[in-house]
Write a protein that holds these residues in place. Structure first.
Motif, PDB file in Angstrom:
ATOM      1  N   ILE A  48      96.848  17.244  54.134  1.00 16.13           N
ATOM      2  CA  ILE A  48      97.984  16.651  53.902  1.00 16.13           C
ATOM      3  C   ILE A  48      98.420  15.663  55.124  1.00 16.13           C
ATOM      4  CG2 ILE A  48     100.310  17.181  53.247  1.00 16.13           C
ATOM      5  CD1 ILE A  48      99.205  19.779  52.187  1.00 16.13           C
ATOM      6  N   TYR A  79     100.446  11.580  51.916  1.00 16.82           N
ATOM      7  CA  TYR A  79      99.374  11.418  51.164  1.00 16.82           C
ATOM      8  C   TYR A  79      98.381  13.001  51.049  1.00 16.82           C
ATOM      9  CZ  TYR A  79      99.187   6.420  50.752  1.00 16.82           C
ATOM     10  OH  TYR A  79      99.774   5.114  50.768  1.00 16.82           O
ATOM     11  N   GLU A  80      97.865  13.215  50.129  1.00 10.69           N
ATOM     12  CA  GLU A  80      96.839  14.236  50.263  1.00 10.69           C
ATOM     13  C   GLU A  80      95.465  13.606  50.118  1.00 10.69           C
ATOM     14  OE1 GLU A  80      98.814  18.371  48.042  1.00 10.69           O
ATOM     15  OE2 GLU A  80      97.093  16.975  46.962  1.00 10.69           O
ATOM     16  N   GLU A  89      95.537  10.566  47.453  1.00  9.69           N
ATOM     17  CA  GLU A  89      96.461  10.506  46.283  1.00  9.69           C
ATOM     18  C   GLU A  89      97.968  10.510  47.029  1.00  9.69           C
ATOM     19  OE1 GLU A  89      98.177  13.653  43.173  1.00  9.69           O
ATOM     20  OE2 GLU A  89      96.235  14.262  44.083  1.00  9.69           O
ATOM     21  N   VAL A  91     101.749  11.460  47.588  1.00  9.03           N
ATOM     22  CA  VAL A  91     102.452  12.571  47.085  1.00  9.03           C
ATOM     23  C   VAL A  91     103.970  12.036  46.869  1.00  9.03           C
ATOM     24  CG1 VAL A  91     103.542  14.733  47.827  1.00  9.03           C
ATOM     25  CG2 VAL A  91     101.089  14.194  48.338  1.00  9.03           C
ATOM     26  N   CYS A 128     106.209  20.570  44.806  1.00  9.09           N
ATOM     27  CA  CYS A 128     104.916  19.905  44.379  1.00  9.09           C
ATOM     28  C   CYS A 128     104.947  19.851  42.846  1.00  9.09           C
ATOM     29  CB  CYS A 128     103.573  20.411  44.709  1.00  9.09           C
ATOM     30  SG  CYS A 128     103.454  20.109  46.688  1.00  9.09           S
ATOM     31  N   LYS A 131     108.622  17.702  41.872  1.00  8.07           N
ATOM     32  CA  LYS A 131     108.867  16.453  42.758  1.00  8.07           C
ATOM     33  C   LYS A 131     109.966  16.291  43.253  1.00  8.07           C
ATOM     34  CE  LYS A 131     104.697  15.349  40.844  1.00  8.07           C
ATOM     35  NZ  LYS A 131     103.537  16.213  41.221  1.00  8.07           N
TER      36      LYS A 131
END
Length: 194
Positions: A48, A79-80, A89, A91, A128, A131
């Protein structure tokens, strides 16, 4: 492989993997994205990463210091990074302060955010699943977030020369480690075996 957060051949702080057999470096670039905080989620084998676009930050800082703009706002992004697939990805984006420390799992990301201009600090919880971001419970002077439990029941963090554990269900804080040496604890890692 050894994951590093490092400045190598650029002015930006990138994710770098060191092959421990060949000692070769593999830099993972994302334009001029400069990493300010990171956490390794062992359970999911994901990094992360929090950071900002460095060229944008330099421009905003220069314009603010020159009096050309009144508001100092720079987008910070989390981001992940999937270590197996090599995919970033998104976030979320945040423009309310620098993200300087974080921990996370598949359910929550907790991050420490410093205001751009003042010295105000806050801990934010990001859900998560929904959101949604919300101000978290008071961690009482957190310096560095260290680890979050897989079940999201507690977080380890450093506070000056102490390592503390906060129960996220009831806010109870326990001292786990007190150090009488000079200096402060500014980083940590929680390892475990399953």
């Amino acid at each position: 492989k050894l994951a590093l957060i490092a400045v190598t051949n650029s002015n930006y702080i990138h994710l770098v993997f060191l092959n421990t057999s060949t000692l070769e470096l593999n830099e993972i670039y994302r334009d001029d994205y400069s990493i300010t905080a990171h956490y390794y989620d062992q359970k999911r084998n994901k990094m992360i990463l929090a950071g900002y676009m460095a060229d944008e930050e330099y421009k905003v800082r220069d314009e603010y210091n020159s009096g050309l703009i009144d508001t100092y706002i720079v987008d910070n992004t989390i981001y992940e990074y999937d270590i197996e697939t090599g995919v970033f990805e998104l976030v979320f984006n945040s423009n309310t302060g620098y993200i300087v420390s974080l921990v996370g799992n598949e359910d929550y990301i907790y991050f420490k955010e410093n205001d751009y201009i003042s010295s105000d600090k806050r801990i934010i919880m990001y859900d998560c699943h929904t959101k949604e971001k919300s101000q978290s419970i008071d961690f009482k002077g957190v310096y560095e977030l260290i680890a979050i439990s897989d079940n999201s029941d507690y977080i380890l963090y450093s506070n000056d020369k102490k390592i503390k554990m906060i129960n996220l269900n009831n806010g109870k804080i326990d001292n786990l480690f007190n150090d009488n040496t000079e200096g402060i604890i500014n980083n940590g890692f929680l390892g475990y075996s399953s």
